[in-house]
Design a protein around this motif. Structure first.
Motif, PDB file in Angstrom:
ATOM      1  N   SER A  56      48.376  -0.432   3.050  1.00 21.13           N
ATOM      2  CA  SER A  56      47.715   0.270   1.952  1.00 21.13           C
ATOM      3  C   SER A  56      47.722   1.750   2.276  1.00 21.13           C
ATOM      4  O   SER A  56      47.647   2.138   3.445  1.00 21.13           O
ATOM      5  CB  SER A  56      46.284  -0.242   1.747  1.00 21.13           C
ATOM      6  OG  SER A  56      45.476   0.053   2.856  1.00 21.13           O
ATOM      7  N   TYR A  57      47.852   2.570   1.253  1.00 16.98           N
ATOM      8  CA  TYR A  57      47.803   4.015   1.470  1.00 16.98           C
ATOM      9  C   TYR A  57      47.064   4.662   0.315  1.00 16.98           C
ATOM     10  O   TYR A  57      47.172   4.255  -0.827  1.00 16.98           O
ATOM     11  CB  TYR A  57      49.182   4.618   1.713  1.00 16.98           C
ATOM     12  CG  TYR A  57      50.303   4.152   0.818  1.00 16.98           C
ATOM     13  CD1 TYR A  57      50.747   4.938  -0.233  1.00 16.98           C
ATOM     14  CD2 TYR A  57      50.941   2.945   1.046  1.00 16.98           C
ATOM     15  CE1 TYR A  57      51.787   4.527  -1.034  1.00 16.98           C
ATOM     16  CE2 TYR A  57      51.996   2.518   0.244  1.00 16.98           C
ATOM     17  CZ  TYR A  57      52.411   3.321  -0.793  1.00 16.98           C
ATOM     18  OH  TYR A  57      53.445   2.914  -1.599  1.00 16.98           O
ATOM     19  N   LEU A  71      43.888   8.276  -5.331  1.00 12.69           N
ATOM     20  CA  LEU A  71      45.020   7.396  -5.641  1.00 12.69           C
ATOM     21  C   LEU A  71      45.065   6.316  -4.580  1.00 12.69           C
ATOM     22  O   LEU A  71      44.687   6.561  -3.426  1.00 12.69           O
ATOM     23  CB  LEU A  71      46.346   8.149  -5.574  1.00 12.69           C
ATOM     24  CG  LEU A  71      46.808   8.989  -6.731  1.00 12.69           C
ATOM     25  CD1 LEU A  71      48.127   9.661  -6.378  1.00 12.69           C
ATOM     26  CD2 LEU A  71      46.988   8.173  -7.986  1.00 12.69           C
ATOM     27  N   GLU A  72      45.585   5.159  -4.947  1.00 11.20           N
ATOM     28  CA  GLU A  72      45.704   4.068  -3.972  1.00 11.20           C
ATOM     29  C   GLU A  72      46.887   3.188  -4.341  1.00 11.20           C
ATOM     30  O   GLU A  72      47.072   2.828  -5.495  1.00 11.20           O
ATOM     31  CB  GLU A  72      44.424   3.247  -3.967  1.00 11.20           C
ATOM     32  CG  GLU A  72      44.405   2.171  -2.913  1.00 11.20           C
ATOM     33  CD  GLU A  72      43.033   1.533  -2.753  1.00 11.20           C
ATOM     34  OE1 GLU A  72      42.836   0.858  -1.743  1.00 11.20           O
ATOM     35  OE2 GLU A  72      42.173   1.702  -3.645  1.00 11.20           O
ATOM     36  N   LYS A  73      47.701   2.859  -3.334  1.00 11.43           N
ATOM     37  CA  LYS A  73      48.855   1.980  -3.521  1.00 11.43           C
ATOM     38  C   LYS A  73      49.049   1.153  -2.257  1.00 11.43           C
ATOM     39  O   LYS A  73      48.348   1.329  -1.267  1.00 11.43           O
ATOM     40  CB  LYS A  73      50.119   2.786  -3.816  1.00 11.43           C
ATOM     41  CG  LYS A  73      50.101   3.442  -5.171  1.00 11.43           C
ATOM     42  CD  LYS A  73      51.467   3.854  -5.591  1.00 11.43           C
ATOM     43  CE  LYS A  73      51.402   4.404  -7.006  1.00 11.43           C
ATOM     44  NZ  LYS A  73      52.687   4.741  -7.531  1.00 11.43           N
ATOM     45  N   GLY A  74      50.043   0.277  -2.300  1.00 12.32           N
ATOM     46  CA  GLY A  74      50.341  -0.535  -1.128  1.00 12.32           C
ATOM     47  C   GLY A  74      51.730  -1.133  -1.216  1.00 12.32           C
ATOM     48  O   GLY A  74      52.357  -1.153  -2.276  1.00 12.32           O
ATOM     49  N   VAL A  75      52.196  -1.626  -0.067  1.00 16.29           N
ATOM     50  CA  VAL A  75      53.535  -2.195   0.021  1.00 16.29           C
ATOM     51  C   VAL A  75      53.566  -3.205   1.174  1.00 16.29           C
ATOM     52  O   VAL A  75      52.841  -3.051   2.164  1.00 16.29           O
ATOM     53  CB  VAL A  75      54.591  -1.080   0.231  1.00 16.29           C
ATOM     54  CG1 VAL A  75      54.417  -0.377   1.555  1.00 16.29           C
ATOM     55  CG2 VAL A  75      55.994  -1.614   0.079  1.00 16.29           C
ATOM     56  N   TRP A  76      54.372  -4.242   1.019  1.00 12.18           N
ATOM     57  CA  TRP A  76      54.591  -5.199   2.110  1.00 12.18           C
ATOM     58  C   TRP A  76      55.712  -4.683   2.997  1.00 12.18           C
ATOM     59  O   TRP A  76      56.737  -4.218   2.496  1.00 12.18           O
ATOM     60  CB  TRP A  76      54.987  -6.571   1.567  1.00 12.18           C
ATOM     61  CG  TRP A  76      53.860  -7.316   0.946  1.00 12.18           C
ATOM     62  CD1 TRP A  76      53.597  -7.449  -0.388  1.00 12.18           C
ATOM     63  CD2 TRP A  76      52.827  -8.025   1.625  1.00 12.18           C
ATOM     64  NE1 TRP A  76      52.460  -8.200  -0.576  1.00 12.18           N
ATOM     65  CE2 TRP A  76      51.970  -8.572   0.652  1.00 12.18           C
ATOM     66  CE3 TRP A  76      52.532  -8.248   2.969  1.00 12.18           C
ATOM     67  CZ2 TRP A  76      50.847  -9.326   0.970  1.00 12.18           C
ATOM     68  CZ3 TRP A  76      51.417  -9.008   3.291  1.00 12.18           C
ATOM     69  CH2 TRP A  76      50.588  -9.535   2.309  1.00 12.18           C
ATOM     70  N   ALA A 111      46.669   5.691   5.798  1.00 12.27           N
ATOM     71  CA  ALA A 111      47.482   4.479   5.791  1.00 12.27           C
ATOM     72  C   ALA A 111      46.793   3.435   6.663  1.00 12.27           C
ATOM     73  O   ALA A 111      46.325   3.750   7.761  1.00 12.27           O
ATOM     74  CB  ALA A 111      48.881   4.757   6.321  1.00 12.27           C
ATOM     75  N   THR A 112      46.734   2.193   6.171  1.00  4.57           N
ATOM     76  CA  THR A 112      46.081   1.102   6.892  1.00  4.57           C
ATOM     77  C   THR A 112      47.003  -0.107   6.928  1.00  4.57           C
ATOM     78  O   THR A 112      47.566  -0.491   5.901  1.00  4.57           O
ATOM     79  CB  THR A 112      44.754   0.708   6.212  1.00  4.57           C
ATOM     80  OG1 THR A 112      43.924   1.861   6.113  1.00  4.57           O
ATOM     81  CG2 THR A 112      44.024  -0.367   6.992  1.00  4.57           C
ATOM     82  N   ILE A 113      47.139  -0.703   8.102  1.00  5.89           N
ATOM     83  CA  ILE A 113      47.885  -1.954   8.265  1.00  5.89           C
ATOM     84  C   ILE A 113      46.905  -3.109   8.087  1.00  5.89           C
ATOM     85  O   ILE A 113      45.852  -3.131   8.721  1.00  5.89           O
ATOM     86  CB  ILE A 113      48.514  -2.054   9.663  1.00  5.89           C
ATOM     87  CG1 ILE A 113      49.452  -0.895   9.934  1.00  5.89           C
ATOM     88  CG2 ILE A 113      49.242  -3.401   9.826  1.00  5.89           C
ATOM     89  CD1 ILE A 113      49.914  -0.807  11.377  1.00  5.89           C
ATOM     90  N   HIS A 114      47.284  -4.078   7.246  1.00  2.00           N
ATOM     91  CA  HIS A 114      46.483  -5.289   7.035  1.00  2.00           C
ATOM     92  C   HIS A 114      47.326  -6.505   7.408  1.00  2.00           C
ATOM     93  O   HIS A 114      48.529  -6.536   7.124  1.00  2.00           O
ATOM     94  CB  HIS A 114      46.071  -5.436   5.569  1.00  2.00           C
ATOM     95  CG  HIS A 114      45.329  -4.270   5.025  1.00  2.00           C
ATOM     96  ND1 HIS A 114      43.958  -4.209   4.984  1.00  2.00           N
ATOM     97  CD2 HIS A 114      45.775  -3.105   4.486  1.00  2.00           C
ATOM     98  CE1 HIS A 114      43.589  -3.069   4.449  1.00  2.00           C
ATOM     99  NE2 HIS A 114      44.670  -2.381   4.130  1.00  2.00           N
ATOM    100  N   HIS A 115      46.697  -7.497   8.007  1.00  2.15           N
ATOM    101  CA  HIS A 115      47.362  -8.765   8.297  1.00  2.15           C
ATOM    102  C   HIS A 115      46.370  -9.890   8.026  1.00  2.15           C
ATOM    103  O   HIS A 115      45.230  -9.819   8.486  1.00  2.15           O
ATOM    104  CB  HIS A 115      47.841  -8.797   9.748  1.00  2.15           C
ATOM    105  CG  HIS A 115      48.692  -9.979  10.066  1.00  2.15           C
ATOM    106  ND1 HIS A 115      48.219 -11.039  10.771  1.00  2.15           N
ATOM    107  CD2 HIS A 115      49.976 -10.254   9.742  1.00  2.15           C
ATOM    108  CE1 HIS A 115      49.185 -11.936  10.892  1.00  2.15           C
ATOM    109  NE2 HIS A 115      50.259 -11.483  10.275  1.00  2.15           N
TER     110      HIS A 115
END
Length: 134
Positions: A56-57, A71-76, A111-115
């Motif tokens: 997520s960013y 603003l907020e978006k995300g990508v795999w 930027a955040t890494i999610h799992h």
């Protein structure tokens, strides 16, 4: 084995016809409000082979209250290596899309890494917005 981390990130701007991205510290705009696309590079370490991570960013203004993102978006993302690799590196060119800046000041991208729906690590990158004639 290390846990996944955002190694670093920085805003970029395209400065020529070949689409080459360059780091940017200050966005100089001729007037405010001003609409601009926000691009950045992000680098990660500690990814497991072929494991999906949600990145997520978000865009924030440093001195804004409340601290909700502008603003907020995300990508795999997945890193690929050998089957047993548990410490892979990855890089991504990302975009928040167009944003209208209404005031000068300090902004940052987070930027955040999610799992498995859990945040693992975050990192911020700061930049400045100012009028060219300031």
């Amino acid at each position: 084995m290390s846990s996944p981390k955002v190694a670093f990130l920085y805003p970029t701007t395209t400065q020529n016809n070949q689409g080459v991205s360059k780091p940017v510290l200050v966005y100089d705009f001729p007037e405010l409000p001003f609409a601009s696309d926000i691009h950045f590079q992000a680098y990660f370490i500690g990814f497991k082979h072929d494991e999906p991570y949600w990145i997520s960013y978000q865009l924030f203004k440093e001195d804004s209250r409340p601290t909700s993102p502008l603003l907020e978006k995300g990508v795999w993302l997945r890193a690929r290596g050998e089957k047993d690799d548990n410490d892979l590196s990855a890089a991504a060119g990302l975009s928040l899309g167009e944003f209208t800046f209404n005031e000068s000041g300090h902004y940052f991208i987070k930027a955040t890494i999610h799992h498995n729906n859990a945040p693992l690590h975050s990192q911020n990158s700061y930049f400045k917005v100012e009028l060219v004639n300031e």
